[in-house]
Design a protein around this motif. Structure first.
Motif, PDB file in Angstrom:
ATOM      1  N   ALA A 333      12.729   8.779  47.537  1.00  0.00           N
ATOM      2  CA  ALA A 333      12.667   8.368  48.941  1.00  0.00           C
ATOM      3  C   ALA A 333      13.552   7.148  49.179  1.00  0.00           C
ATOM      4  CB  ALA A 333      11.222   8.068  49.329  1.00  0.00           C
ATOM      5  N   ALA A 334      13.571   6.226  48.223  1.00  0.00           N
ATOM      6  CA  ALA A 334      14.431   5.045  48.355  1.00  0.00           C
ATOM      7  C   ALA A 334      15.900   5.439  48.302  1.00  0.00           C
ATOM      8  CB  ALA A 334      14.097   4.040  47.260  1.00  0.00           C
ATOM      9  N   THR A 335      16.231   6.374  47.412  1.00  0.00           N
ATOM     10  CA  THR A 335      17.616   6.858  47.312  1.00  0.00           C
ATOM     11  C   THR A 335      18.062   7.521  48.606  1.00  0.00           C
ATOM     12  OG1 THR A 335      17.315   7.228  44.939  1.00  0.00           O
ATOM     13  CG2 THR A 335      19.171   8.345  45.989  1.00  0.00           C
ATOM     14  N   SER A 336      17.118   8.179  49.287  1.00  0.00           N
ATOM     15  CA  SER A 336      17.435   8.848  50.549  1.00  0.00           C
ATOM     16  C   SER A 336      17.406   7.893  51.741  1.00  0.00           C
ATOM     17  CB  SER A 336      16.450   9.993  50.788  1.00  0.00           C
ATOM     18  OG  SER A 336      16.516  10.945  49.753  1.00  0.00           O
ATOM     19  N   GLY A 337      17.127   6.604  51.496  1.00  0.00           N
ATOM     20  CA  GLY A 337      17.126   5.629  52.576  1.00  0.00           C
ATOM     21  C   GLY A 337      15.865   5.624  53.414  1.00  0.00           C
ATOM     22  N   ILE A 338      14.770   6.151  52.877  1.00  0.00           N
ATOM     23  CA  ILE A 338      13.514   6.193  53.631  1.00  0.00           C
ATOM     24  C   ILE A 338      12.781   4.862  53.525  1.00  0.00           C
ATOM     25  CG2 ILE A 338      11.310   7.406  53.900  1.00  0.00           C
ATOM     26  CD1 ILE A 338      13.818   9.087  54.527  1.00  0.00           C
ATOM     27  N   VAL A 339      12.730   4.308  52.332  1.00  0.00           N
ATOM     28  CA  VAL A 339      12.082   3.016  52.077  1.00  0.00           C
ATOM     29  C   VAL A 339      12.959   2.224  51.119  1.00  0.00           C
ATOM     30  CG1 VAL A 339       9.720   3.860  52.428  1.00  0.00           C
ATOM     31  CG2 VAL A 339      10.755   3.983  50.145  1.00  0.00           C
ATOM     32  N   ASP A 340      12.643   0.940  50.968  1.00  0.00           N
ATOM     33  CA  ASP A 340      13.262   0.106  49.944  1.00  0.00           C
ATOM     34  C   ASP A 340      12.250  -0.092  48.830  1.00  0.00           C
ATOM     35  OD1 ASP A 340      15.734  -0.307  51.236  1.00  0.00           O
ATOM     36  OD2 ASP A 340      14.815  -1.823  52.529  1.00  0.00           O
TER      37      ASP A 340
END
Length: 357
Positions: A333-340
């Motif tokens: 999810a972080a890689t997809s820019g959803i969360v940090d």
């Protein structure tokens, strides 16, 4: 015919016959279900069974009708006789592996862990090995060593007594007479995690994800089935109520666990994980929960976050999406820019924050 697997069948007959008798209400061993299962896998060119046949007079006729060669191991000194039968069977199998290069598959019918080194040696000689054994008398060491392992009880055509019948007949008085009533409620089979369809979905999704990550080519249904058998030689779609592997895949596709598309060969579709749908919905759920839980510092600890997602969506499972852990899911999810996602030494945990554009 040249593309058919040539199969050599070796039966540790005493192990099989006594296993069926002892664990299934004194029932006689039936060779036909094994023969039928192997007929679906190739052409059986060698059939040998090892025992002291003076103890299995009726069985001799049944096996002879099925064209099984009976190897006589006369009883002399108890356990040493059993060892002699095991050694003879192992020597014959290895000898055949060297002398008959056209034999591609060896079927070792036994539950005895003493045959594990034989299985390893045959596979070292580039032979496929299928094991067959009675479930309750099969050593836990043997199935993982094989390319595929078939439990006798699960073969098509095996007629065994119901659990209540098997457990109720030996004793009829005292406390021992009551257990037959206990297994009767039907929820019992559904509670077996290894046979649950949800666990199956996780198993298939993780395998597809692993194949996609380790190979640049497409994942076909046939390669997926081979990989599932390598991971669990006892795997069989029939244990989950599906007649064919294709039917199983279609069921999982209907539930958005996998996606099916036309493959390189007819009848062998390409299998992939959904790129959209459930995965994006799960990412959106994660972003929403993290945003709602973010405190003054705007960060949420990874520990306990999965439970918060399940409160919002009880059926959430990162494993059904092909992720091996919740951390791997959050990393994606972080890689997809959803969360940090960052590690915090002070909190001794990963911290998630809503992604800032």
């Amino acid at each position: 015919m040249d593309q058919e697997d040539r199969i050599a069948l070796f039966l540790d007959y005493e192990n099989l016959a006594l296993g069926v008798r002892d664990h299934h209400g004194g029932r006689a061993f039936d060779f036909r279900p094994i023969a039928d299962a192997l007929a679906e896998r190739g052409r059986v060119v060698v059939r040998r069974a090892y025992a002291d046949w003076s103890y299995f007079d009726e069985d001799r006729r049944m096996l002879t009708r099925s064209h099984v060669e009976l190897i006589e191991i006369p009883q002399r000194m108890g356990a040493s006789r059993k060892n002699a039968a095991d050694i003879k069977m192992a020597v014959d199998a290895v000898e055949l592996a060297f002398e008959r290069e056209y034999i591609s598959t060896f079927v070792i019918c036994t539950g005895d862990s003493d045959f594990t080194p034989l299985v390893h040696k045959l596979r070292e000689l580039n032979k496929r090995v299928i094991g067959v054994g009675v479930e309750k008398s099969t050593s836990a060491l043997l199935p993982p060593a094989c390319d595929e392992f078939l439990y006798y009880e699960r073969l098509e055509g095996v007629d065994l007594p119901a659990p209540s019948e098997r457990r109720g007949r030996p004793r009829t008085t005292g406390p021992e007479a009551r257990p037959p009533v206990e297994p009767q409620p039907e929820p019992q089979p559904a509670e077996e995690p290894a046979r649950g369809v949800d666990r199956l979905a996780v198993f298939v999704a993780q395998t597809v994800a692993g194949l996609q990550g380790s190979s640049s080519g497409e994942v076909t249904a046939s390669s997926l089935k081979r990989t599932l058998l390598r991971k669990d030689p006892t795997f069989s779609e029939s244990d989950y109520g599906f007649r064919t592997f294709g039917e199983l895949l279609r069921h999982l596709a209907e539930h958005n666990v996998i996606e099916l598309s036309e493959g390189p060969a007819k009848g062998d579709p390409e299998v992939s994980l959904p790129e959209r749908g459930d995965r994006e919905a799960a990412f959106a759920l994660l972003r929403s929960v993290v945003a709602d839980l973010a405190g003054a510092d705007g960060a949420v600890a990874l520990s306990g976050l999965k439970n918060q997602l399940r409160r919002a969506r009880p059926d959430f499972s990162e494993k059904k999406l092909g992720y091996r852990s919740f951390l791997q899911f959050c990393t994606a999810a972080a890689t997809s820019g959803i969360v940090d996602l960052q590690w915090s030494p002070e909190a001794d945990d990963y911290l998630l924050t809503p992604h800032s554009p």
